[in-house]
Design a protein around this motif. Structure first.
Motif, PDB file in Angstrom:
ATOM      1  N   SER B 198      73.797  62.213  54.738  1.00  0.00           N
ATOM      2  CA  SER B 198      72.521  61.903  55.389  1.00  0.00           C
ATOM      3  C   SER B 198      71.418  62.722  54.749  1.00  0.00           C
ATOM      4  O   SER B 198      71.665  63.799  54.203  1.00  0.00           O
ATOM      5  CB  SER B 198      72.615  62.222  56.876  1.00  0.00           C
ATOM      6  OG  SER B 198      72.786  63.606  57.038  1.00  0.00           O
ATOM      7  N   GLU B 199      70.186  62.189  54.808  1.00  0.00           N
ATOM      8  CA  GLU B 199      69.065  62.875  54.165  1.00  0.00           C
ATOM      9  C   GLU B 199      68.783  64.205  54.819  1.00  0.00           C
ATOM     10  O   GLU B 199      68.302  65.126  54.182  1.00  0.00           O
ATOM     11  CB  GLU B 199      67.816  61.994  54.253  1.00  0.00           C
ATOM     12  CG  GLU B 199      67.717  61.013  53.101  1.00  0.00           C
ATOM     13  CD  GLU B 199      66.417  60.257  53.154  1.00  0.00           C
ATOM     14  OE1 GLU B 199      65.358  60.904  53.288  1.00  0.00           O
ATOM     15  OE2 GLU B 199      66.461  59.019  53.070  1.00  0.00           O
ATOM     16  N   SER B 200      69.072  64.281  56.117  1.00  0.00           N
ATOM     17  CA  SER B 200      68.735  65.511  56.838  1.00  0.00           C
ATOM     18  C   SER B 200      69.694  66.647  56.497  1.00  0.00           C
ATOM     19  O   SER B 200      69.404  67.800  56.734  1.00  0.00           O
ATOM     20  CB  SER B 200      68.786  65.241  58.334  1.00  0.00           C
ATOM     21  OG  SER B 200      70.067  64.753  58.672  1.00  0.00           O
ATOM     22  N   ARG B 201      70.815  66.291  55.888  1.00  0.00           N
ATOM     23  CA  ARG B 201      71.803  67.331  55.603  1.00  0.00           C
ATOM     24  C   ARG B 201      71.450  68.027  54.297  1.00  0.00           C
ATOM     25  O   ARG B 201      71.077  67.386  53.318  1.00  0.00           O
ATOM     26  CB  ARG B 201      73.178  66.667  55.490  1.00  0.00           C
ATOM     27  CG  ARG B 201      74.293  67.639  55.226  1.00  0.00           C
ATOM     28  CD  ARG B 201      75.580  66.911  54.916  1.00  0.00           C
ATOM     29  NE  ARG B 201      76.515  67.813  54.275  1.00  0.00           N
ATOM     30  CZ  ARG B 201      77.594  67.427  53.641  1.00  0.00           C
ATOM     31  NH1 ARG B 201      77.870  66.151  53.529  1.00  0.00           N
ATOM     32  NH2 ARG B 201      78.393  68.310  53.085  1.00  0.00           N
ATOM     33  N   SER B 202      71.538  69.334  54.300  1.00  0.00           N
ATOM     34  CA  SER B 202      71.305  70.045  53.033  1.00  0.00           C
ATOM     35  C   SER B 202      72.614  70.030  52.260  1.00  0.00           C
ATOM     36  O   SER B 202      73.640  70.502  52.755  1.00  0.00           O
ATOM     37  CB  SER B 202      70.835  71.472  53.301  1.00  0.00           C
ATOM     38  OG  SER B 202      71.906  72.237  53.770  1.00  0.00           O
ATOM     39  N   PHE B 203      72.545  69.458  51.079  1.00  0.00           N
ATOM     40  CA  PHE B 203      73.755  69.289  50.261  1.00  0.00           C
ATOM     41  C   PHE B 203      73.636  70.192  49.044  1.00  0.00           C
ATOM     42  O   PHE B 203      72.870  69.927  48.133  1.00  0.00           O
ATOM     43  CB  PHE B 203      73.885  67.817  49.847  1.00  0.00           C
ATOM     44  CG  PHE B 203      75.227  67.496  49.262  1.00  0.00           C
ATOM     45  CD1 PHE B 203      76.315  67.232  50.087  1.00  0.00           C
ATOM     46  CD2 PHE B 203      75.403  67.463  47.884  1.00  0.00           C
ATOM     47  CE1 PHE B 203      77.544  66.929  49.543  1.00  0.00           C
ATOM     48  CE2 PHE B 203      76.630  67.162  47.346  1.00  0.00           C
ATOM     49  CZ  PHE B 203      77.700  66.893  48.168  1.00  0.00           C
ATOM     50  N   THR B 204      74.379  71.285  49.061  1.00  0.00           N
ATOM     51  CA  THR B 204      74.233  72.264  47.987  1.00  0.00           C
ATOM     52  C   THR B 204      75.415  72.169  47.024  1.00  0.00           C
ATOM     53  O   THR B 204      76.288  71.330  47.184  1.00  0.00           O
ATOM     54  CB  THR B 204      74.194  73.689  48.570  1.00  0.00           C
ATOM     55  OG1 THR B 204      75.420  73.906  49.255  1.00  0.00           O
ATOM     56  CG2 THR B 204      73.037  73.861  49.514  1.00  0.00           C
ATOM     57  N   ARG B 205      75.405  73.071  46.051  1.00  0.00           N
ATOM     58  CA  ARG B 205      76.515  73.094  45.082  1.00  0.00           C
ATOM     59  C   ARG B 205      77.828  73.468  45.766  1.00  0.00           C
ATOM     60  O   ARG B 205      78.898  73.081  45.307  1.00  0.00           O
ATOM     61  CB  ARG B 205      76.198  74.079  43.953  1.00  0.00           C
ATOM     62  CG  ARG B 205      75.218  73.522  42.949  1.00  0.00           C
ATOM     63  CD  ARG B 205      75.269  74.349  41.686  1.00  0.00           C
ATOM     64  NE  ARG B 205      74.601  75.618  41.885  1.00  0.00           N
ATOM     65  CZ  ARG B 205      73.301  75.817  41.674  1.00  0.00           C
ATOM     66  NH1 ARG B 205      72.562  74.836  41.249  1.00  0.00           N
ATOM     67  NH2 ARG B 205      72.757  76.983  41.850  1.00  0.00           N
ATOM     68  N   ILE B 206      77.727  74.227  46.857  1.00  0.00           N
ATOM     69  CA  ILE B 206      78.939  74.597  47.603  1.00  0.00           C
ATOM     70  C   ILE B 206      79.578  73.342  48.198  1.00  0.00           C
ATOM     71  O   ILE B 206      80.785  73.128  48.108  1.00  0.00           O
ATOM     72  CB  ILE B 206      78.598  75.617  48.710  1.00  0.00           C
ATOM     73  CG1 ILE B 206      78.033  76.875  48.076  1.00  0.00           C
ATOM     74  CG2 ILE B 206      79.809  75.927  49.570  1.00  0.00           C
ATOM     75  CD1 ILE B 206      77.402  77.831  49.036  1.00  0.00           C
ATOM     76  N   ASP B 207      78.706  72.447  48.765  1.00  0.00           N
ATOM     77  CA  ASP B 207      79.226  71.195  49.328  1.00  0.00           C
ATOM     78  C   ASP B 207      79.772  70.299  48.223  1.00  0.00           C
ATOM     79  O   ASP B 207      80.789  69.635  48.392  1.00  0.00           O
ATOM     80  CB  ASP B 207      78.107  70.468  50.079  1.00  0.00           C
ATOM     81  CG  ASP B 207      77.512  71.338  51.167  1.00  0.00           C
ATOM     82  OD1 ASP B 207      78.307  71.905  51.931  1.00  0.00           O
ATOM     83  OD2 ASP B 207      76.279  71.468  51.226  1.00  0.00           O
ATOM     84  N   ALA B 208      79.074  70.301  47.077  1.00  0.00           N
ATOM     85  CA  ALA B 208      79.498  69.449  45.965  1.00  0.00           C
ATOM     86  C   ALA B 208      80.896  69.830  45.503  1.00  0.00           C
ATOM     87  O   ALA B 208      81.739  68.971  45.232  1.00  0.00           O
ATOM     88  CB  ALA B 208      78.512  69.575  44.813  1.00  0.00           C
ATOM     89  N   SER B 209      81.163  71.148  45.439  1.00  0.00           N
ATOM     90  CA  SER B 209      82.487  71.576  44.982  1.00  0.00           C
ATOM     91  C   SER B 209      83.556  71.138  45.983  1.00  0.00           C
ATOM     92  O   SER B 209      84.657  70.772  45.595  1.00  0.00           O
ATOM     93  CB  SER B 209      82.511  73.097  44.807  1.00  0.00           C
ATOM     94  OG  SER B 209      82.372  73.720  46.057  1.00  0.00           O
ATOM     95  N   LYS B 210      83.205  71.152  47.276  1.00  0.00           N
ATOM     96  CA  LYS B 210      84.167  70.724  48.310  1.00  0.00           C
ATOM     97  C   LYS B 210      84.485  69.238  48.172  1.00  0.00           C
ATOM     98  O   LYS B 210      85.587  68.789  48.478  1.00  0.00           O
ATOM     99  CB  LYS B 210      83.591  70.985  49.696  1.00  0.00           C
ATOM    100  CG  LYS B 210      83.480  72.459  50.035  1.00  0.00           C
ATOM    101  CD  LYS B 210      84.806  73.010  50.514  1.00  0.00           C
ATOM    102  CE  LYS B 210      84.723  74.499  50.686  1.00  0.00           C
ATOM    103  NZ  LYS B 210      84.458  75.241  49.437  1.00  0.00           N
ATOM    104  N   VAL B 211      83.468  68.465  47.740  1.00  0.00           N
ATOM    105  CA  VAL B 211      83.689  67.036  47.568  1.00  0.00           C
ATOM    106  C   VAL B 211      84.667  66.793  46.413  1.00  0.00           C
ATOM    107  O   VAL B 211      85.565  65.966  46.499  1.00  0.00           O
ATOM    108  CB  VAL B 211      82.349  66.315  47.305  1.00  0.00           C
ATOM    109  CG1 VAL B 211      82.594  64.866  46.913  1.00  0.00           C
ATOM    110  CG2 VAL B 211      81.474  66.379  48.546  1.00  0.00           C
ATOM    111  N   PHE B 212      84.486  67.557  45.330  1.00  0.00           N
ATOM    112  CA  PHE B 212      85.385  67.386  44.182  1.00  0.00           C
ATOM    113  C   PHE B 212      86.813  67.757  44.544  1.00  0.00           C
ATOM    114  O   PHE B 212      87.759  67.051  44.238  1.00  0.00           O
ATOM    115  CB  PHE B 212      84.922  68.252  43.016  1.00  0.00           C
ATOM    116  CG  PHE B 212      83.817  67.638  42.229  1.00  0.00           C
ATOM    117  CD1 PHE B 212      83.951  66.366  41.684  1.00  0.00           C
ATOM    118  CD2 PHE B 212      82.642  68.334  42.009  1.00  0.00           C
ATOM    119  CE1 PHE B 212      82.934  65.802  40.953  1.00  0.00           C
ATOM    120  CE2 PHE B 212      81.622  67.772  41.268  1.00  0.00           C
ATOM    121  CZ  PHE B 212      81.775  66.508  40.745  1.00  0.00           C
TER     122      PHE B 212
END
Lengths: 136, 333
Positions: B198-212
């Motif tokens: 969602s746009e309201s969520r702050s998506f950082t590099r920490i979240d990106a690594s969790k997605v990978f």
């Protein structure tokens, strides 16, 4: 049928390395009276397991080549890795350790010590005639 | 062919010392491009001003061969001189560490007791390269001690032909050898993922690594020198230099303490699982060695007895230490 705890030699030439294994022991094939009679004439030993065949369980390892301590202090050491809980279990169900394994297990108190360095001279003296016979 | 051998090809019979001698450095008449490009007035200007940081002092000191330019100093190697293959203009030969720089790395790590990380950041040499230099220098010094022959002539000849990163003296900043803070490519990150958020969520590099990969560390922690990023961030915030130095020291101290306590804990655990049997305990007097019993678990070998964590020589798996294509040097220390 006897289960033994024994060593299985691995490693290279001049660099022995042993697995401490639980394996079926060699035994004399004599189930019937006829076989017993045959055994009295010719000993039929059945090798249940080859030395390096897959054992029932690998309890650990024994590296007989002394290693220098990494900190440079103290005596060189022989590295032994052992699952003592499993070793106790196998002893409890009647597994019989071979002499070298008995010696190792006695060091950590799993079996009664039998082969003490001090005792060896005594036993050798008492069995002197028999050893002479064997040599002859 | 003989015309070329006696003409432009003559350069390669007597190569320039301390310089690359690639085909693309010379024009069709056998003249060095860079000596032609630097006009006499420019050369005078260069001598008057301080030498630029990226210039190679060794190549400046060496006089040119008489047949190329007389009584002048060679300008430093430029891009043209670092292309060994005239047709492949994309290939540039990369500099190697000079002998002095390698000696300096060894000195800092072994004699001054600096960590590999700090030596790497100071001299701008990759951590794995610093570690390799220390290992190889240790072997070299050992060989010198044992009077083993070293291939010095070979090393000298090769280093003269390759571009090298020189060691700069203290007031000058160390010359950058390579980029040291690159993000290593983890296999988990090579896939392309479309992750709806969602746009309201702050998506950082920490979240990106969790997605990978849930186990993957964020990019900021996977790089070799996260502390350099922190330093730069503080510099941009306008914090004074003394404050920044103090903070960095504190961080370094904390990191050292953390590492030491970790090592201590590991040693304690090892000591707890270790049982030493001295010869005296076995009734002997002053034997030659002691026995060390280490507690293991047979479960580590797994169901099939072949798990990599298991203890003991494996069954049914050939020992491939003499086979080609296997890494035989230890990859973990």
């Amino acid at each position: 049928m006897v289960v033994r705890i024994r060593l299985a030699r691995f490693g290279k030439r001049h660099a022995p390395f042993y697995n401490i294994v639980v394996a079926h022991a060699r035994y004399v094939l004599a189930d019937t009276p006829a076989q017993l009679f045959l055994c009295s004439l010719v000993t039929i030993i059945v090798n249940r397991t080859a030395r390096n065949s897959k054992p029932i369980e690998v309890l650990g390892t024994y590296d007989p080549i002394p290693k220098q301590p990494p900190d440079g202090e103290g005596k060189p050491f022989k590295d032994i890795r052992l699952d003592s809980v499993r070793a106790k279990y196998w002893l409890g169900v009647g597994a019989q350790p071979s002499d070298p394994v008995w010696r190792l297990l006695s060091m950590i108190g799993l079996v009664e010590p039998r082969y003490r360095p001090g005792q060896q001279a005594k036993t050798a003296k008492s069995h002197a005639p028999s050893s002479d016979l064997r040599e002859a | 062919m003989f015309a070329w051998l006696k003409g432009p090809g003559e350069n390669f019979r007597r190569p320039l010392p301390d310089s690359t001698n690639y085909l693309s450095s010379y024009n069709s008449q056998g003249r060095l491009w860079r000596s032609l490009e630097s006009s006499p007035t420019l050369a005078l200007d260069e001598e008057a001003s301080d030498p630029p940081a990226e210039s190679n002092p060794e190549s400046k000191e060496n006089p040119l061969q008489s047949q190329v330019v007389s009584e002048d100093k060679l300008p430093p190697e430029d891009k043209q001189d670092l292309k060994p293959f005239p047709v492949n203009s994309d290939f540039t030969s990369q500099p190697v560490l000079s002998e002095e720089l390698r000696e300096e790395i060894y000195d800092r790590v072994v004699n001054n007791g600096k960590s590999v990380k700090i030596a790497s950041a100071e001299l701008s040499v990759d951590m794995s390269r610093v570690a390799a230099v220390v290992r190889l220098k240790t072997i070299e010094k050992d060989w010198v001690k044992k009077n083993k022959p070293l291939a010095k002539a070979y090393s000298k000849a090769i280093l003269e032909m390759l571009p090298t990163t020189p060691l700069t003296k203290f007031p000058m900043r160390p010359k950058m050898h390579e980029s040291i803070n690159d993000l290593p490519v983890h296999p988990a990150t090579t896939q392309q993922i479309f992750e709806p958020t969602s746009e309201s969520r702050s998506f950082t590099r920490i979240d990106a690594s969790k997605v990978f990969d849930p186990e993957l560390l964020p990019a900021d922690e996977r790089i070799s020198h996260p502390e350099l990023i922190e330093l730069e961030r503080e510099r941009r915030l306008g914090i004074s230099q003394e404050e920044r130095i103090m903070r960095q020291r504190e961080r370094a101290k904390k990191e050292l303490e953390r590492r030491e306590s970790k090592e201590r804990r590991r040693d304690e655990i090892e000591e707890a699982t270790l049982k030493r049997v001295l010869p005296a305990e076995r009734g002997g007097n002053g034997g030659r060695w002691e026995w060390r019993f280490r507690e293991i678990s047979v479960q580590d070998a797994g169901k099939d007895g072949r798990a990599p964590g298991g203890v003991g020589w494996r069954y049914g798996i050939p020992h491939e230490d003499r086979k080609k294509g296997h890494v035989k040097i230890p990859t973990r220390v």
